[in-house]
Design a protein around this motif. Structure first.
Motif, short mmCIF file in Angstrom:
data_model
loop_
_atom_site.label_atom_id
_atom_site.label_comp_id
_atom_site.label_asym_id
_atom_site.label_seq_id
_atom_site.Cartn_x
_atom_site.Cartn_y
_atom_site.Cartn_z
N ASP A 57 -30.28 66.78 122.35
CA ASP A 57 -31.37 66.05 122.98
C ASP A 57 -32.04 65.25 121.70
OD1 ASP A 57 -33.72 64.97 124.58
OD2 ASP A 57 -34.91 66.83 124.07
N GLU A 58 -32.50 63.91 122.17
CA GLU A 58 -32.85 63.00 120.98
C GLU A 58 -34.19 63.45 120.56
OE1 GLU A 58 -33.55 59.80 118.31
OE2 GLU A 58 -31.77 61.04 118.94
N TYR A 59 -35.05 63.75 121.37
CA TYR A 59 -36.53 64.11 120.98
C TYR A 59 -36.61 65.64 120.64
CZ TYR A 59 -37.95 59.31 121.96
OH TYR A 59 -38.07 57.97 121.61
N LEU A 60 -36.62 66.16 119.67
CA LEU A 60 -36.86 67.47 119.36
C LEU A 60 -37.83 67.63 118.58
CD1 LEU A 60 -33.01 68.24 118.31
CD2 LEU A 60 -34.27 68.99 120.44
N PRO A 61 -38.54 68.89 118.40
CA PRO A 61 -39.87 69.35 117.91
C PRO A 61 -39.64 68.78 116.29
CG PRO A 61 -39.12 70.98 119.04
CD PRO A 61 -38.11 70.07 119.05
N VAL A 62 -38.69 69.20 115.71
CA VAL A 62 -38.75 68.99 114.06
C VAL A 62 -38.16 67.73 113.63
CG1 VAL A 62 -38.18 69.86 111.73
CG2 VAL A 62 -39.02 71.58 113.79
N LYS A 63 -36.91 67.42 114.14
CA LYS A 63 -36.03 66.10 113.72
C LYS A 63 -35.36 65.36 115.09
CE LYS A 63 -32.49 66.87 110.84
NZ LYS A 63 -31.89 67.54 109.93
N ARG A 64 -34.94 64.48 114.71
CA ARG A 64 -34.34 63.59 115.91
C ARG A 64 -32.85 64.02 116.06
NH1 ARG A 64 -38.00 60.34 118.41
NH2 ARG A 64 -39.20 59.34 117.04
N GLY A 65 -32.40 64.05 117.45
CA GLY A 65 -31.08 64.51 117.88
C GLY A 65 -30.10 63.48 117.11
N SER A 66 -30.50 62.29 116.77
CA SER A 66 -29.65 61.28 116.00
C SER A 66 -29.37 61.61 114.88
CB SER A 66 -30.05 59.82 116.48
OG SER A 66 -31.53 59.80 116.15
N ASP A 67 -30.36 62.22 113.98
CA ASP A 67 -30.41 62.49 112.63
C ASP A 67 -29.50 63.62 112.53
OD1 ASP A 67 -32.06 60.68 111.91
OD2 ASP A 67 -33.76 61.62 112.08
N ILE A 68 -29.26 64.45 113.47
CA ILE A 68 -28.48 65.79 113.33
C ILE A 68 -27.11 65.30 113.69
CG2 ILE A 68 -27.65 68.01 114.47
CD1 ILE A 68 -30.80 68.39 115.25
N CYS A 69 -26.90 64.42 114.64
CA CYS A 69 -25.62 63.62 114.83
C CYS A 69 -24.96 63.12 113.66
CB CYS A 69 -25.68 62.70 116.10
SG CYS A 69 -24.22 62.14 116.49
N LYS A 70 -25.91 62.22 112.97
CA LYS A 70 -25.39 61.65 111.62
C LYS A 70 -24.98 62.55 110.86
CE LYS A 70 -28.49 57.49 112.20
NZ LYS A 70 -29.81 57.08 111.93
N HIS A 71 -25.65 63.67 110.62
CA HIS A 71 -25.07 64.65 109.61
C HIS A 71 -23.89 65.17 109.88
CE1 HIS A 71 -25.01 69.03 108.13
NE2 HIS A 71 -25.21 68.47 107.09
N ILE A 72 -23.81 65.58 111.21
CA ILE A 72 -22.52 66.19 111.80
C ILE A 72 -21.34 65.15 111.63
CG2 ILE A 72 -21.10 66.66 113.89
CD1 ILE A 72 -23.77 67.76 114.91
N LYS A 73 -21.51 63.72 111.84
CA LYS A 73 -20.62 62.80 111.80
C LYS A 73 -19.93 62.38 110.35
CE LYS A 73 -19.32 62.77 115.71
NZ LYS A 73 -18.00 63.18 116.34
N THR A 74 -20.99 62.72 109.45
CA THR A 74 -20.64 62.43 107.98
C THR A 74 -20.22 63.60 107.02
OG1 THR A 74 -23.10 62.57 107.30
CG2 THR A 74 -22.48 60.13 107.94
N SER A 75 -20.30 64.71 107.72
CA SER A 75 -19.70 66.10 106.97
C SER A 75 -18.31 66.23 107.20
CB SER A 75 -20.51 66.97 107.74
OG SER A 75 -21.92 67.27 107.41
N PRO A 76 -17.59 66.35 106.10
CA PRO A 76 -16.11 66.35 106.29
C PRO A 76 -15.46 67.34 107.18
CG PRO A 76 -16.64 65.94 104.09
CD PRO A 76 -18.01 66.03 104.79
N HIS A 77 -16.26 68.61 107.31
CA HIS A 77 -15.87 69.71 107.92
C HIS A 77 -16.57 69.73 109.45
CE1 HIS A 77 -19.66 70.94 106.28
NE2 HIS A 77 -19.69 71.97 106.98
#
Length: 118
Positions: free
Chosen positions: A50-70
């Motif tokens: 979900d994009e709107y979460l209590p602590v951080k944006r879903g898009s920020d989590i997605c960016k982290h996933i997509k920039t993590s080599p593993h």
């Protein structure tokens, strides 16, 4: 197949849980994104966020996933009511997006796109 769903709305989570488990998947729910650090150990086949979460944006989590080599190989689908979710999904590197409210058939179709059935 294992699917992580990060969604803070309990009603949406219940429906997604029912639909995906009925389709034969193991659902791993999270309501706030705290599961982000565990994705490497969980090894999901798909992640809905979900994009709107209590602590951080879903898009920020997605960016982290997509920039993590593993983790970058993980398919990620952003879910939201925001009108520009397509643009947000593209900017964050998401593989797809789903606008709320969504049809259950669209949820299943997206799941099958990333996790083909045998």
């Amino acid at each position: 197949m294992k699917i992580v769903v990060i969604e803070d709305n309990p009603d949406i989570m219940d429906v997604v849980d029912y639909v995906l488990t009925s389709d034969g998947h193991e659902l791993i729910p999270c309501k706030d994104g705290s599961i982000e650090s565990e994705l490497g150990d969980i090894k999901p086949d798909l992640v809905f966020i979900d994009e709107y979460l209590p602590v951080k944006r879903g898009s920020d989590i997605c960016k982290h996933i997509k920039t993590s080599p593993h983790l970058r190989h993980l398919p990620v689908v952003l879910i939201s009511t925001v009108p520009n979710i397509g643009k947000i999904a593209k900017q964050s590197g998401a593989d797809a997006y789903l606008e709320k409210p969504f049809e259950l058939s669209d949820l299943i179709a997206l799941t099958h796109k990333f996790i083909p059935t045998a």
